[in-house]
Design an enzyme around this catalytic site. Sequence first.
Site, PDB file in Angstrom:
ATOM      1  N   GLY A   1      -8.273 -13.722  -8.112  1.00 41.14           N
ATOM      2  CA  GLY A   1      -8.607 -13.027  -6.869  1.00 41.14           C
ATOM      3  C   GLY A   1      -7.699 -13.408  -5.716  1.00 41.14           C
ATOM      4  N   SER A   2      -6.505 -13.920  -6.027  1.00 46.16           N
ATOM      5  CA  SER A   2      -5.620 -14.375  -4.953  1.00 46.16           C
ATOM      6  C   SER A   2      -4.599 -13.315  -4.574  1.00 46.16           C
ATOM      7  CB  SER A   2      -4.888 -15.638  -5.404  1.00 46.16           C
ATOM      8  OG  SER A   2      -4.090 -15.311  -6.531  1.00 46.16           O
TER       9      SER A   2
ATOM     10  N   SER B   1      -3.642 -11.337 -11.043  1.00 40.83           N
ATOM     11  CA  SER B   1      -4.185 -11.940 -12.266  1.00 40.83           C
ATOM     12  C   SER B   1      -4.737 -10.852 -13.181  1.00 40.83           C
ATOM     13  CB  SER B   1      -5.258 -12.978 -11.931  1.00 40.83           C
ATOM     14  OG  SER B   1      -6.264 -12.408 -11.131  1.00 40.83           O
TER      15      SER B   1
ATOM     16  N   ASP C   1       1.622  -3.299  -9.815  1.00 42.42           N
ATOM     17  CA  ASP C   1       1.342  -4.617 -10.392  1.00 42.42           C
ATOM     18  C   ASP C   1       1.663  -4.664 -11.884  1.00 42.42           C
ATOM     19  OD1 ASP C   1       0.415  -4.968  -7.879  1.00 42.42           O
ATOM     20  OD2 ASP C   1      -1.702  -5.134  -8.413  1.00 42.42           O
TER      21      ASP C   1
ATOM     22  N   GLU D   1      -7.258  -0.135 -15.404  1.00 36.80           N
ATOM     23  CA  GLU D   1      -7.636  -0.531 -14.038  1.00 36.80           C
ATOM     24  C   GLU D   1      -8.339   0.626 -13.322  1.00 36.80           C
ATOM     25  OE1 GLU D   1      -6.214  -3.817 -12.876  1.00 36.80           O
ATOM     26  OE2 GLU D   1      -7.909  -3.518 -11.543  1.00 36.80           O
TER      27      GLU D   1
ATOM     28  N   HIS E   1       0.846  -1.208   0.000  1.00 38.18           N
ATOM     29  CA  HIS E   1       0.000   0.000   0.000  1.00 38.18           C
ATOM     30  C   HIS E   1       0.879   1.256   0.000  1.00 38.18           C
ATOM     31  CE1 HIS E   1      -3.969  -1.827   0.142  1.00 38.18           C
ATOM     32  NE2 HIS E   1      -3.351  -2.821   0.780  1.00 38.18           N
ATOM     33  N   ILE E   2       1.931   1.156  -0.775  1.00 39.86           N
ATOM     34  CA  ILE E   2       2.923   2.220  -0.871  1.00 39.86           C
ATOM     35  C   ILE E   2       2.884   2.868  -2.256  1.00 39.86           C
ATOM     36  CG2 ILE E   2       5.443   2.539  -1.051  1.00 39.86           C
ATOM     37  CD1 ILE E   2       4.414   2.430   1.795  1.00 39.86           C
TER      38      ILE E   2
END
Length: 385
Positions: A120-121, A125, A170, A158, A33-34
């Site tokens: 969703g892991s 993905s 990501d 996204e 969360h950076i």
Amino acid sequence: MNINLQEKFAEQYHKKADAIYFTPGRVNLIGEHIDYNGGLVMPCAISLGTWVAIAPNNDNKFRFKSLNFDVQTAVPSNTINEKDGNLWANYPIGVINEFIKDGKEINGLDFLFYGNIPIGSGLSSSASIEIATAYALNTYFNLGYDKLTLVKIAKSVENDFIGLNSGIMDQFAVTFGEKNKAIVLDCETLKYKMVDVDLGNYVLAIINTNRSRELADSKYNERVAECQTALKLLNEEINLRYLCELTAEKFALHSHVITDKTILNRATHVVKENDRVHLAAKTLNGGDLTAFGRLMYASHESLRTLYEVSGKELDTIVDFCAGYNHVIGARMTGAGFGGCAIALLEKGFEEDFAKHLTDYYVDKIGYPAAIYVSGIGSGPYLITD
Ligand code: GLA
């Protein structure tokens, strides 16, 4: 890949695919969360990922099929700017839409996707399917985008098409990943260094909680908003573009402007986690895996107590690891709220770890976790055989 995608493509479309491309998923070693707070993150690409096979059609349509999902769709090129409900195909649709908006003349294509990243892991993905599409189109049509532009396009899909206010980590990780290296990425400047990951006598274990991540997106956006609130408050006293411009010492001088405890906790996590990544990069460079492992545990604790994005399942895994002699560090990875944890596990103990963790986890949670040992893989490539 244990699936012959060329054969599957022929079954689905009754013709040969022209090309097949692979894009990995990612884990983040530390720095959670950076990215949307302008700091340092340390992800690497993994060997799990997404394959996409493509061939042109003469129907002015984009057809999207996947071996992972039953629902398939076909979209005429003039409605490619519209979302198709909550369908998985919105990721490739969003990417094509961006390319077309940018003036690229692409039309009439059949796609077949296959991925072995558990959906969703928290192993990206979605970034993997976005970059798989972007990389495939860019390469196949020779569109001339550089890698960073593909990353930025995928991120805007996204953010603006899917509606998750995520940072750039990501998409960057799955595009720039290199074998046996981690990326130390400054999310403000986008400057990065590749760092050798020599795990010596250890392996990287990925443990999937198998908890479905419902509501995860809205909670994620809530955290992003909380950080923006903290930034706004701090800006009454100092001039900052991102929370991560502050070291822990500097933050201590100004944190009194944040009176809401929750907002203060969120900002404290961000500032200290960012400092931890600086330290982690040094320990990894110096080969001090034990120190790196301690930073992983500290990161998890902060995500659990201050940022509140962990949960019973992830905590159960990390608690087990902390009490298991052959793990030197563990933490949740990715957005949290379920998803995966990672652990540095001593070689030779893979089976023992899996057995004891499974017993412990089933006892506390009621269903098993999934455990993988992953190599650090590389960014996208064309499959040639
Ligand atoms: C998700 C987002 C990333 C990042 C992580 C948390 O994976 O897509 O941008 O914010 O969560 O570090």
